[in-house]
Design a protein around this motif. Structure first.
Motif, short mmCIF file in Angstrom:
data_model
loop_
_atom_site.label_atom_id
_atom_site.label_comp_id
_atom_site.label_asym_id
_atom_site.label_seq_id
_atom_site.Cartn_x
_atom_site.Cartn_y
_atom_site.Cartn_z
N TYR A 48 -6.97 -12.03 6.29
CA TYR A 48 -6.63 -10.69 5.82
C TYR A 48 -5.15 -10.43 6.09
N LYS A 49 -4.56 -9.54 5.31
CA LYS A 49 -3.16 -9.18 5.50
C LYS A 49 -3.05 -7.67 5.65
N PRO A 50 -2.00 -7.18 6.34
CA PRO A 50 -1.86 -5.74 6.52
C PRO A 50 -1.41 -5.06 5.22
N ALA A 51 -1.84 -3.81 5.04
CA ALA A 51 -1.44 -3.03 3.88
C ALA A 51 -1.30 -1.57 4.30
N VAL A 52 -0.37 -0.86 3.66
CA VAL A 52 -0.19 0.57 3.90
C VAL A 52 -0.71 1.31 2.67
N LEU A 53 -1.55 2.32 2.90
CA LEU A 53 -2.14 3.07 1.79
C LEU A 53 -1.29 4.29 1.45
N ASP A 54 -1.60 4.93 0.33
CA ASP A 54 -0.83 6.10 -0.12
C ASP A 54 -0.91 7.27 0.85
N ASN A 55 -1.88 7.27 1.77
CA ASN A 55 -1.98 8.35 2.75
C ASN A 55 -1.35 7.98 4.09
N VAL A 68 -4.42 -0.58 6.91
CA VAL A 68 -5.70 -1.30 6.94
C VAL A 68 -5.43 -2.77 6.65
N MET A 69 -6.39 -3.61 6.95
CA MET A 69 -6.31 -5.04 6.62
C MET A 69 -7.06 -5.25 5.31
N VAL A 70 -6.42 -5.99 4.38
CA VAL A 70 -7.02 -6.22 3.07
C VAL A 70 -7.06 -7.73 2.80
N PRO A 71 -7.95 -8.17 1.90
CA PRO A 71 -7.98 -9.60 1.53
C PRO A 71 -6.68 -10.00 0.83
N GLN A 131 0.06 -4.93 -4.41
CA GLN A 131 0.63 -3.58 -4.34
C GLN A 131 0.22 -2.78 -5.57
N ASP A 132 0.06 -1.47 -5.42
CA ASP A 132 -0.33 -0.52 -6.49
C ASP A 132 -1.76 -0.71 -6.98
N GLU A 133 -2.59 -1.43 -6.23
CA GLU A 133 -4.01 -1.55 -6.59
C GLU A 133 -4.80 -0.48 -5.88
N ASP A 134 -5.88 -0.02 -6.54
CA ASP A 134 -6.79 0.94 -5.92
C ASP A 134 -7.88 0.18 -5.18
N ILE A 135 -8.14 0.59 -3.94
CA ILE A 135 -9.21 -0.03 -3.16
C ILE A 135 -10.11 1.06 -2.59
N VAL A 136 -11.32 0.68 -2.20
CA VAL A 136 -12.25 1.60 -1.56
C VAL A 136 -12.21 1.32 -0.06
N VAL A 137 -12.01 2.39 0.74
CA VAL A 137 -11.88 2.26 2.19
C VAL A 137 -13.05 2.97 2.87
N ASN A 138 -13.64 2.35 3.88
CA ASN A 138 -14.70 2.95 4.68
C ASN A 138 -14.04 3.90 5.68
N THR A 139 -14.34 5.21 5.59
CA THR A 139 -13.67 6.20 6.44
C THR A 139 -14.17 6.21 7.87
N GLU A 140 -15.32 5.59 8.14
CA GLU A 140 -15.83 5.55 9.52
C GLU A 140 -15.23 4.38 10.28
N MET A 141 -15.07 3.24 9.60
CA MET A 141 -14.59 2.03 10.26
C MET A 141 -13.10 1.77 10.02
N PHE A 142 -12.46 2.55 9.13
CA PHE A 142 -11.06 2.36 8.77
C PHE A 142 -10.80 0.94 8.28
N GLU A 143 -11.65 0.47 7.36
CA GLU A 143 -11.46 -0.89 6.86
C GLU A 143 -11.72 -0.97 5.36
N TYR A 144 -11.16 -2.02 4.77
CA TYR A 144 -11.32 -2.31 3.35
C TYR A 144 -12.80 -2.53 3.04
N SER A 145 -13.27 -1.97 1.93
CA SER A 145 -14.66 -2.14 1.54
C SER A 145 -14.77 -2.97 0.26
N GLU A 146 -14.02 -2.55 -0.78
CA GLU A 146 -14.08 -3.27 -2.05
C GLU A 146 -12.94 -2.79 -2.94
N ARG A 147 -12.79 -3.48 -4.08
CA ARG A 147 -11.82 -3.02 -5.09
C ARG A 147 -12.39 -1.81 -5.79
N ALA A 148 -11.51 -0.91 -6.20
CA ALA A 148 -11.98 0.29 -6.92
C ALA A 148 -12.17 -0.01 -8.39
#
Length: 187
Positions: A151-158, A162-165, A170-187
């Motif tokens: 995984y590699k580090p990424a900074v989100l628009d907020n 988080v760590m992402v695959p 850059q500029d991709e939309d992803i789905v983030v789990n708000t309880e675990m603060f981790e990448y879930s899937e591509r949007a």
């Protein structure tokens, strides 16, 4: 309010104890060889987040509190207050931004959140478990790199990191789990 026995306490129960509202975080039922059984309960104060370890015998009576849950829409933030609107009555409610804690950056305009009330007092705000965010900064995609546990580090628009695959750019939309603060899937 219903009273329950000390051995009926479960994690997640909200109890009225020592003049405050406490949520049972961990419950361990103990049956010693000598003496009566008891429940060792880790409690968290819902108003000021203090923690407390308490021992309840099975014959102890504790008041269990039921909280009202309402889905409300987030409108805006002003002066450290979050303004929510009840979608049925259109009443607006102002809550402290501190109620969300570190999940605050995931709150988006128009998002529906579940607010737990004790009477008229708001005790907690829960966000949807998954939120869509845009990646604003990450390392470029490397061709041929496998996705096996790297995984590699990424900074989100907020502003959250988080760590992402490796295949997320850059500029991709992803789905983030708000309880675990981790990448879930591509949007």
């Amino acid at each position: 309010m219903p009273k329950i026995n000390g051995n009926e306490i479960r994690p997640g129960n909200v109890l009225e104890h020592d003049g405050g509202l406490w949520a049972a975080v961990k419950v361990n039922h103990v049956k010693p060889g000598k003496g009566g059984a008891f429940a060792q309960v880790e409690l968290k104060n819902l108003r000021d987040n203090r923690k407390l370890n308490e021992r309840f015998r099975s014959e102890d009576k504790i008041e269990r509190v039921r909280l009202d849950q309402k889905d409300q829409q987030f409108l805006y933030e002003s002066d450290g207050k979050l303004v929510f609107m009840d979608s049925e009555t259109f009443e607006q409610t102002e809550l402290d931004a501190d109620l969300l804690g570190e999940r605050r950056p995931f709150l988006q305009d128009g998002m529906t959140a579940t607010i737990e009330y004790y009477g008229d007092e708001a005790l907690s705000v829960s966000l949807p478990q998954k939120v869509t965010c845009k990646v604003v900064e990450t390392e470029p995609v490397v061709k041929g790199q496998t996705a096996a546990n790297s995984y590699k580090p990424a900074v989100l628009d907020n502003g959250v990191r988080v760590m992402v695959p490796p295949f997320i750019g850059q500029d991709e939309d992803i789905v983030v789990n708000t309880e675990m603060f981790e990448y879930s899937e591509r949007a």
